[in-house]
Motif scaffolding. Structure first.
Motif, PDB file in Angstrom:
ATOM      1  N   TYR A  31      23.668 -33.104 -13.703  1.00 30.44           N
ATOM      2  CA  TYR A  31      25.004 -33.445 -14.189  1.00 30.44           C
ATOM      3  C   TYR A  31      25.958 -33.638 -13.016  1.00 30.44           C
ATOM      4  O   TYR A  31      25.922 -32.881 -12.044  1.00 30.44           O
ATOM      5  CB  TYR A  31      25.529 -32.336 -15.101  1.00 30.44           C
ATOM      6  N   PHE A  32      26.830 -34.629 -13.153  1.00 34.68           N
ATOM      7  CA  PHE A  32      27.805 -34.928 -12.103  1.00 34.68           C
ATOM      8  C   PHE A  32      29.186 -35.082 -12.734  1.00 34.68           C
ATOM      9  O   PHE A  32      29.713 -36.193 -12.858  1.00 34.68           O
ATOM     10  CB  PHE A  32      27.405 -36.194 -11.351  1.00 34.68           C
ATOM     11  N   PRO A  33      29.790 -33.965 -13.143  1.00 37.94           N
ATOM     12  CA  PRO A  33      31.079 -34.047 -13.840  1.00 37.94           C
ATOM     13  C   PRO A  33      32.212 -34.468 -12.909  1.00 37.94           C
ATOM     14  O   PRO A  33      32.214 -34.153 -11.716  1.00 37.94           O
ATOM     15  CB  PRO A  33      31.286 -32.615 -14.348  1.00 37.94           C
ATOM     16  N   ASN A  34      33.160 -35.201 -13.476  1.00 38.92           N
ATOM     17  CA  ASN A  34      34.346 -35.640 -12.756  1.00 38.92           C
ATOM     18  C   ASN A  34      35.573 -35.418 -13.622  1.00 38.92           C
ATOM     19  O   ASN A  34      35.491 -35.498 -14.850  1.00 38.92           O
ATOM     20  CB  ASN A  34      34.248 -37.130 -12.409  1.00 38.92           C
ATOM     21  N   PRO A  35      36.730 -35.202 -13.010  1.00 34.74           N
ATOM     22  CA  PRO A  35      37.976 -35.144 -13.782  1.00 34.74           C
ATOM     23  C   PRO A  35      38.544 -36.556 -13.955  1.00 34.74           C
ATOM     24  O   PRO A  35      38.094 -37.502 -13.298  1.00 34.74           O
ATOM     25  CB  PRO A  35      38.887 -34.297 -12.886  1.00 34.74           C
ATOM     26  N   TYR A  36      39.517 -36.681 -14.816  1.00 35.29           N
ATOM     27  CA  TYR A  36      40.174 -37.972 -15.001  1.00 35.29           C
ATOM     28  C   TYR A  36      41.277 -38.182 -13.969  1.00 35.29           C
ATOM     29  O   TYR A  36      41.970 -37.251 -13.573  1.00 35.29           O
ATOM     30  CB  TYR A  36      40.762 -38.072 -16.411  1.00 35.29           C
ATOM     31  N   ARG A  37      41.430 -39.429 -13.558  1.00 35.88           N
ATOM     32  CA  ARG A  37      42.513 -39.830 -12.662  1.00 35.88           C
ATOM     33  C   ARG A  37      43.632 -40.472 -13.475  1.00 35.88           C
ATOM     34  O   ARG A  37      43.466 -40.801 -14.645  1.00 35.88           O
ATOM     35  CB  ARG A  37      42.003 -40.802 -11.593  1.00 35.88           C
ATOM     36  N   ALA A  38      44.768 -40.693 -12.832  1.00 40.43           N
ATOM     37  CA  ALA A  38      45.956 -41.181 -13.537  1.00 40.43           C
ATOM     38  C   ALA A  38      45.718 -42.528 -14.208  1.00 40.43           C
ATOM     39  O   ALA A  38      46.244 -42.793 -15.299  1.00 40.43           O
ATOM     40  CB  ALA A  38      47.121 -41.283 -12.559  1.00 40.43           C
ATOM     41  N   GLU A  39      44.909 -43.398 -13.596  1.00 46.17           N
ATOM     42  CA  GLU A  39      44.716 -44.732 -14.160  1.00 46.17           C
ATOM     43  C   GLU A  39      43.994 -44.703 -15.509  1.00 46.17           C
ATOM     44  O   GLU A  39      44.105 -45.646 -16.304  1.00 46.17           O
ATOM     45  CB  GLU A  39      43.955 -45.639 -13.187  1.00 46.17           C
ATOM     46  N   TYR A  40      43.251 -43.631 -15.780  1.00 48.65           N
ATOM     47  CA  TYR A  40      42.590 -43.529 -17.074  1.00 48.65           C
ATOM     48  C   TYR A  40      43.627 -43.366 -18.193  1.00 48.65           C
ATOM     49  O   TYR A  40      43.451 -43.881 -19.296  1.00 48.65           O
ATOM     50  CB  TYR A  40      41.620 -42.355 -17.095  1.00 48.65           C
ATOM     51  N   GLU A  41      44.682 -42.645 -17.908  1.00 51.69           N
ATOM     52  CA  GLU A  41      45.739 -42.461 -18.909  1.00 51.69           C
ATOM     53  C   GLU A  41      46.388 -43.793 -19.250  1.00 51.69           C
ATOM     54  O   GLU A  41      46.682 -44.090 -20.418  1.00 51.69           O
ATOM     55  CB  GLU A  41      46.785 -41.476 -18.387  1.00 51.69           C
ATOM     56  N   THR A  42      46.580 -44.617 -18.240  1.00 54.35           N
ATOM     57  CA  THR A  42      47.139 -45.953 -18.470  1.00 54.35           C
ATOM     58  C   THR A  42      46.217 -46.776 -19.357  1.00 54.35           C
ATOM     59  O   THR A  42      46.662 -47.459 -20.292  1.00 54.35           O
ATOM     60  CB  THR A  42      47.362 -46.666 -17.129  1.00 54.35           C
ATOM     61  N   ALA A  43      44.908 -46.728 -19.073  1.00 51.00           N
ATOM     62  CA  ALA A  43      43.934 -47.480 -19.864  1.00 51.00           C
ATOM     63  C   ALA A  43      43.885 -46.969 -21.300  1.00 51.00           C
ATOM     64  O   ALA A  43      43.745 -47.762 -22.247  1.00 51.00           O
ATOM     65  CB  ALA A  43      42.554 -47.384 -19.217  1.00 51.00           C
ATOM     66  N   LEU A  44      44.005 -45.666 -21.488  1.00 50.02           N
ATOM     67  CA  LEU A  44      43.971 -45.086 -22.833  1.00 50.02           C
ATOM     68  C   LEU A  44      45.174 -45.560 -23.640  1.00 50.02           C
ATOM     69  O   LEU A  44      45.042 -45.932 -24.817  1.00 50.02           O
ATOM     70  CB  LEU A  44      43.948 -43.561 -22.745  1.00 50.02           C
ATOM     71  N   SER A 114      32.459 -29.763 -19.293  1.00 46.97           N
ATOM     72  CA  SER A 114      32.795 -29.789 -17.860  1.00 46.97           C
ATOM     73  C   SER A 114      33.193 -31.170 -17.384  1.00 46.97           C
ATOM     74  O   SER A 114      33.685 -31.324 -16.265  1.00 46.97           O
ATOM     75  CB  SER A 114      31.678 -29.238 -16.960  1.00 46.97           C
ATOM     76  N   TYR A 115      33.033 -32.205 -18.181  1.00 42.84           N
ATOM     77  CA  TYR A 115      33.429 -33.567 -17.814  1.00 42.84           C
ATOM     78  C   TYR A 115      34.841 -33.846 -18.329  1.00 42.84           C
ATOM     79  O   TYR A 115      35.211 -33.405 -19.421  1.00 42.84           O
ATOM     80  CB  TYR A 115      32.484 -34.588 -18.430  1.00 42.84           C
ATOM     81  N   GLY A 116      35.603 -34.630 -17.562  1.00 41.65           N
ATOM     82  CA  GLY A 116      36.915 -35.056 -18.021  1.00 41.65           C
ATOM     83  C   GLY A 116      37.833 -33.895 -18.321  1.00 41.65           C
ATOM     84  O   GLY A 116      38.144 -33.087 -17.440  1.00 41.65           O
TER      85      GLY A 116
END
Length: 284
Positions: A31-44, A114-116
C-alpha cells in the motif's frame, strides 16, 4: 560455542531475516497511501462532488459522490459506479476521466483506510468493510436504501482496485463491472516479486480468481477486463487467465503496447464505451 552451533546461528539469521522483514513491513510493500492536495478540492467542486462520511472499525472514512452530468428529473441515477483506484492512487484521481464518460452515470469514489481523508490501516478485510459501509452511507445520503440502489450499481477498479471492486461485487451482489490490469492472486504477485517459498508469507490474501468465480456464477453477470500488453507490474497473462476462466461472462481486451498506469490516459474512451455496454446488457 562450537563451530557447528555458530554455523547454525548464521544460517538461522540468514533465513529468518527476510522472513521477519516481510512479516513486519509487508503493508509498506503493498500500500502507498497519500493525502489530498489543494488541487483535488478544486476538482471536486468543479465536478459538483459531495463528501460521503462514514465510520468503520478503522475510524472516520470519506468517500466522494459525483452526480451525473445529466441528472434524472426524479429518482436515482441510471447507474452508480463504485470506483476503486490502484494502490498508489487516490479516489479523486478518477475525476480526470469521469467527465468523458456517460453523462447519465454517477460515481462513488472510495478510498482505502489511511488513503486521502480516511483513518486506519488497510488490509483486505478492512477494505472490504469500507466498500460496504460506503454504499450504505451513500444510500442514506440519497435518502434511499441499499436495496433500492442495488440494481443500479456497477464496479470499476484498477490494479489493487480491481480486487477491491470484486470484493464489493461479491459482497453486494453487483453483477456488472470493468476491471483494469487485475492480478490473479496476491500470492501469485508475491511469487513474481519474491519467488517461492517467500510468496507464501503473504498476509494480504486478495484472491481475484475466487471473487470473480463467485460473481461470474450469478445470473446476468457481465464483466470486461482491460490489460496492457506491456504491463510491467502485473503480467497481461493474469488478466487473460481471469477472463478465460469465465468466457461466457468476461470479455478480455489486451491493449497493445499498454503499460500498467497508462490505460486510463490512452484508452479512456474505449473504457467508457465498455462501461456503457456492460450496464446496457451487451453480451461480452
Amino acid at each position: 560455542m562450537s563451530l557447528w552451533n555458530r554455523v547454525l546461528r548464521i544460517v538461522a539469521i540468514i533465513v529468518l531475516t527476510p522472513v521477519i522483514f516481510l512479516l513486519s513491513c509487508q503493508s509498506r510493500l503493498i500500500y502507498f497511501p497519500n493525502p489530498y492536495r489543494a488541487e483535488y478540492e478544486t476538482a471536486l467542486r468543479k465536478a459538483k462532488g459531495e463528501r460521503i462520511r462514514y465510520t468503520t472499525s478503522q475510524g472516520a472514512q470519506t468517500a466522494f459522490y459525483i452526480p451525473p452530468h445529466s441528472p434524472p428529473s426524479s429518482g436515482l441515477p441510471q447507474t452508480i459506479w463504485l470506483c476503486f483506484a490502484g494502490n498508489g492512487s487516490l479516489a479523486l484521481d478518477w475525476l480526470r476521466h469521469t467527465p468523458g464518460w456517460d453523462v447519465h452515470h454517477a460515481y462513488l469514489l472510495i478510498d482505502y483506510p489511511s488513503y486521502g481523508e480516511c483513518e486506519g490501516e488497510p488490509t483486505p478485510d478492512r477494505i472490504r468493510e469500507s466498500g460496504k459501509a460506503a454504499v450504505a452511507a451513500l444510500a442514506a445520503h440519497l435518502q434511499t436504501t441499499p436495496a433500492d440502489m442495488h440494481p443500479r450499481l456497477a464496479v470499476l477498479g484498477h490494479s489493487l482496485g480491481s480486487a477491491a471492486a470484486l470484493m464489493a461485487a461479491d459482497d453486494l451482489d453487483v453483477r456488472r463491472g470493468v476491471l483494469l490490469s487485475p492480478f490473479t492472486t496476491m500470492t501469485d504477485m508475491g511469487r513474481i516479486v519474491l519467488g517461492w517459498p517467500l510468496c507464501h508469507l503473504n498476509r494480504h490474501r486478495f484472491d481475484n480468481q475466487k471473487a470473480l468465480g463467485h460473481v461470474a456464477a450469478r445470473p446476468g453477470a457481465r464483466f470486461v477486463i482491460f490489460h496492457g500488453g506491456d504491463d510491467e507490474v502485473i503480467p497481461v497473462r493474469m488478466g487473460r487467465e481471469l477472463s478465460q476462466a469465465h468466457p461466457q461472462v468476461v470479455t478480455f481486451h489486451e491493449i497493445p503496447g499498454g503499460h500498467h498506469n497508462d490505460l486510463l490516459e490512452t484508452d479512456a474512451p474505449l473504457i467508457g464505451r465498455a462501461m456503457e455496454g456492460v450496464v446496457a446488457g451487451a453480451q461480452p
